[in-house]
Design a protein around this motif. Structure first.
Motif, PDB file in Angstrom:
ATOM      1  N   VAL A  30       0.831  -1.210   0.000  1.00  0.00           N
ATOM      2  CA  VAL A  30       0.000   0.000   0.000  1.00  0.00           C
ATOM      3  C   VAL A  30       0.867   1.263   0.000  1.00  0.00           C
ATOM      4  CG1 VAL A  30      -1.643   1.327   1.427  1.00  0.00           C
ATOM      5  CG2 VAL A  30      -2.035  -1.116   0.963  1.00  0.00           C
ATOM      6  N   GLU A  31       1.991   1.194   0.675  1.00  0.00           N
ATOM      7  CA  GLU A  31       2.819   2.402   0.781  1.00  0.00           C
ATOM      8  C   GLU A  31       3.771   2.582  -0.399  1.00  0.00           C
ATOM      9  OE1 GLU A  31       4.407   1.952   4.742  1.00  0.00           O
ATOM     10  OE2 GLU A  31       2.340   1.968   5.507  1.00  0.00           O
ATOM     11  N   LEU A  32       4.189   1.474  -1.020  1.00  0.00           N
ATOM     12  CA  LEU A  32       5.180   1.573  -2.093  1.00  0.00           C
ATOM     13  C   LEU A  32       4.589   1.285  -3.475  1.00  0.00           C
ATOM     14  CD1 LEU A  32       8.110  -0.376  -0.335  1.00  0.00           C
ATOM     15  CD2 LEU A  32       7.782   2.115  -0.428  1.00  0.00           C
ATOM     16  N   LEU A  33       3.886   0.179  -3.609  1.00  0.00           N
ATOM     17  CA  LEU A  33       3.434  -0.241  -4.940  1.00  0.00           C
ATOM     18  C   LEU A  33       2.204   0.528  -5.419  1.00  0.00           C
ATOM     19  CD1 LEU A  33       3.620  -2.129  -7.377  1.00  0.00           C
ATOM     20  CD2 LEU A  33       2.344  -3.852  -6.051  1.00  0.00           C
ATOM     21  N   VAL A  34       1.215   0.721  -4.536  1.00  0.00           N
ATOM     22  CA  VAL A  34      -0.011   1.398  -4.958  1.00  0.00           C
ATOM     23  C   VAL A  34       0.287   2.807  -5.487  1.00  0.00           C
ATOM     24  CG1 VAL A  34      -2.211   2.371  -4.105  1.00  0.00           C
ATOM     25  CG2 VAL A  34      -1.607  -0.027  -3.613  1.00  0.00           C
ATOM     26  N   PRO A  35       1.082   3.612  -4.781  1.00  0.00           N
ATOM     27  CA  PRO A  35       1.378   4.948  -5.318  1.00  0.00           C
ATOM     28  C   PRO A  35       2.054   4.892  -6.702  1.00  0.00           C
ATOM     29  CG  PRO A  35       2.023   4.809  -3.015  1.00  0.00           C
ATOM     30  CD  PRO A  35       1.655   3.428  -3.435  1.00  0.00           C
TER      31      PRO A  35
END
Lengths: 450, 450
Positions: A409-414
């Protein structure tokens, strides 16, 4: 399909300790999380913050006891957990947008009960329920339901097809605007808007009506993992989201094209079926960080468990007695999801793996596509399949929890959002709206009333 | 049993619009409340504020369609509502102390599924689940489960008895401290603490283990409404809370003494079974206010619905064609809870009631003890039974919701507390602790492991 608006659909597949077979032994893992509501609430809220379409809970109606004894079984991490419909009902009232997909078997339930539970969950969640339809695939489950062995594959699917007719028919017991609640006239509902199913078939005789109003979504979203020919045919007829095991772009494209064609052959719009290959993900800020994370987990794999998992992936074949550092022997086909079995054999031959190397590789991805790397390299890999019509999105399988989901959620989604591949806010409030699926029109039963 | 510490046990029996058959037509009622979670959360929090032991949700796996047509049925208020296990799962995570008792049928479910759902609810609620065991009593339900008519009473109870053996055995699949979660040794559980049920009986063949850890309460609390001889025998063997229909002190004492003796005959401690007659309550600050409330509801009874309800209470007898202002005819006995039927016949004869008068009286209490009055007069009536060993407490049935429950909590509960008949704070956090029931010792299966 307008290219600029097409967004990846993402499921968050969240077994309590994560997907890696040794996940529960990770220092940060919560091995007791499967029966801890606060833990699950935290996970699902993280997924909702990450704008996932849905959480996906797999399920079996029993504990796999294929290990030779309890001593071997005691090394397996996932074993006891909440029943998915009770858990998702509780999560429904602590979330606002994320879809809630539970697995339930057509082999070991009655259609009236299943129709009712999912309709109830859809009302509790204001239109966010999904049903992952399975026919179950182990004798361990059969033995909890008055059988010695499970019914064969074809028989299970025959029952499943009729099961769907009954369940969807029951969801259409009442028209959407059937309930008048008219205190003055004393009319609770409009008698013309009650439809009695009156189903009589090979497996079921179900009159109806359902004692739940039509679900907010019309019907809960139908999810299925259709890999065998029977499974694909079932998916083409019934599924709206398909979860599939694919390891190569070619294979995924072939599956995607084939299934969409089968969907069209049933007279359905191919866009109304979203195909989500599983993606087992290990993401780090750097490649080295991701590799470190992976090595930590691989070092924790108990050989007994690795072998048990491989045996399960191969359809419960007995691998006892073979040299762990020798090749995988040719083994007879078994009941179960045979195409997954085939993929593992191909992988073993293609890469020349020993049994030990194979179980370590399966332990990682559980037979699914395995993506290890930085947000950029993983986004590249997902985008490649997404634009090449191999996938409409992915069922995301974090390595271990909660850290693995946090990292996604913190690295891939953005990174996916930066590329315009993923939403930056939920489009709607129901699972159907977010997936871009139409709400099924009411399709009343032939006509008997009361 | 130390008299000064004996406190009334109270259930809050909460069908969406209330118990009066015309409740849904009351100006303050929420006829759509059966599918509104916020509404139910409000009710259950009120009951928790009132320090009730538990909420009690009755259930049937179908809509009663005994009315001649949909037009008649459309006048019945209760028809669609949440499925109880999904609803109580959601309520579990919005409450902290109140017990959560759901009805589930042994006739139309598989024991593995029932064991699992209630174990899951017990974990979600940290030990507050109860299971009201029913064998179901209408053909309307049978017709949703592959049958034309329901199995007969004796057959249903035979299945129910074996069902209980299986369910309680599955709850004891894992000893309380079976799970080690030992990351270092790789032991998820202690192999000596897994017990395989291996049940093989007349109706069921269930191996186990359950895929849920032993419930926090050991076993969820077993609730039952045992009125027929079969029902009473079942209650004596299995129930920990008994919900019963009693209209007279004499009758209630006879039932109470008889059941407690039957409990002892099974080698159980009679204190381990709490007997709660139903009490339909209309409470006002004054007698006149209570009478006004009641008149408002009685004026709203539709004759079609009144007759339908009477027919149901009598075991689905057909009353069409009889003069509403004439006497109740002698009718043949039917399948169903025959002792309730008997009570209604006796009441009709005793009070010389016409069919209309009888349905209006049944519409009120639904065959249960009917208490209308001030907090003081109702507390007198409850206390009389409680001290005379006719009841260990009551299953409280509010006339209409939410007002009826508000009035009970604001007027009646304080009066019971003033008299030292009711707690002023919850004694514990689990339903068992609050009811004063012991936690069942682990009773492992004969011995097979894995």
């Amino acid at each position: 399909m307008s290219q600029q608006r097409r967004m990846m659909k993402l499921g968050a597949f969240l077994p309590a300790p994560g997907h890696h077979v040794a996940a529960w032994r990770h220092p940060h893992a919560r091995p007791d999380g499967g029966l801890d509501f606060d833990y699950y609430r935290g996970l699902v809220r993280t997924a909702e913050r990450g704008l996932f379409d849905m959480v996906f809970l797999s399920d079996g109606a029993g504990v796999r006891t294929k290990y030779r004894d309890a001593d071997e079984l005691s090394r397996q991490g996932r074993m006891v957990h909440f029943e998915p419909l009770t858990l998702l009902s509780a999560l429904a009232v602590h979330t606002t947008h994320i879809g809630l997909t539970a697995t339930a078997s057509t082999t070991y339930n009655e259609p009236f009960n299943v129709a009712r539970m999912f309709a109830s969950l859809d009302h509790l969640s204001a239109g966010r329920s999904g049903w992952n339809v399975v026919t179950s695939a182990t004798d361990a489950e059969a033995r909890n339901f008055n059988l010695d062995r499970q019914p064969d594959h074809a028989a299970r699917y025959r029952r499943a097809r009729e099961f769907m007719e009954v369940v969807t028919g029951l969801w259409d017991s009442w028209e959407d605007d059937a309930f008048l609640y008219d205190k003055v006239s004393g009319r609770f509902f409009d008698p013309d808007k009650l439809h009695i199913l009156g189903h009589r078939g090979e497996h079921f005789q179900v009159r109806g009506p359902l004692n739940v109003a039509r679900p907010p979504q019309g019907h809960p979203v139908i999810v299925q993992a259709g890999s065998s020919p029977d499974g694909q045919d079932f998916a083409a007829r019934w599924a709206e989201v398909v979860f599939t095991v694919q390891q190569t772009l070619d294979g995924a494209q072939t599956y995607y094209r084939g299934l969409k064609k089968q969907v069209a052959d049933y007279g359905r719009d191919p866009d109304e079926v979203k195909i989500l290959p599983g993606a087992f993900i290990v993401v780090g800020r750097t490649q080295a960080e991701a590799e470190d994370k992976y090595a930590t987990l691989q070092d924790l794999v108990d050989p007994v468990v690795g072998l048990g998992m491989l045996s399960y992936q191969l359809g419960m074949v007995d691998l006892a007695g073979y040299d762990l550092d020798g090749p995988l022997p040719e083994l007879p086909p078994t009941e179960g999801s045979t195409s997954k079995q085939q993929l593992i054999y191909e992988k073993a031959r293609r890469e020349g793996l020993t049994i030990r190397q194979l179980y370590l590789s399966v332990a990682a991805g559980r037979g699914h596509r395995f993506l290890l790397g930085t947000p950029e390299s993983i986004a590249d890999a997902l985008e490649e399949w997404f634009v090449a019509e191999a996938a409409d999105g992915f069922n995301i399988m974090p390595d271990y929890l909660p850290d693995g989901l946090d990292a996604i959620v913190e690295l891939l989604v953005p990174e996916l959002q930066r590329r315009g591949l993923m939403r930056t806010a939920y489009e709607g409030t129901t699972l159907r709206e977010n997936l871009g699926l139409r709400r099924p029109a009411f399709r009343g039963a032939a006509g008997v009333s009361s």
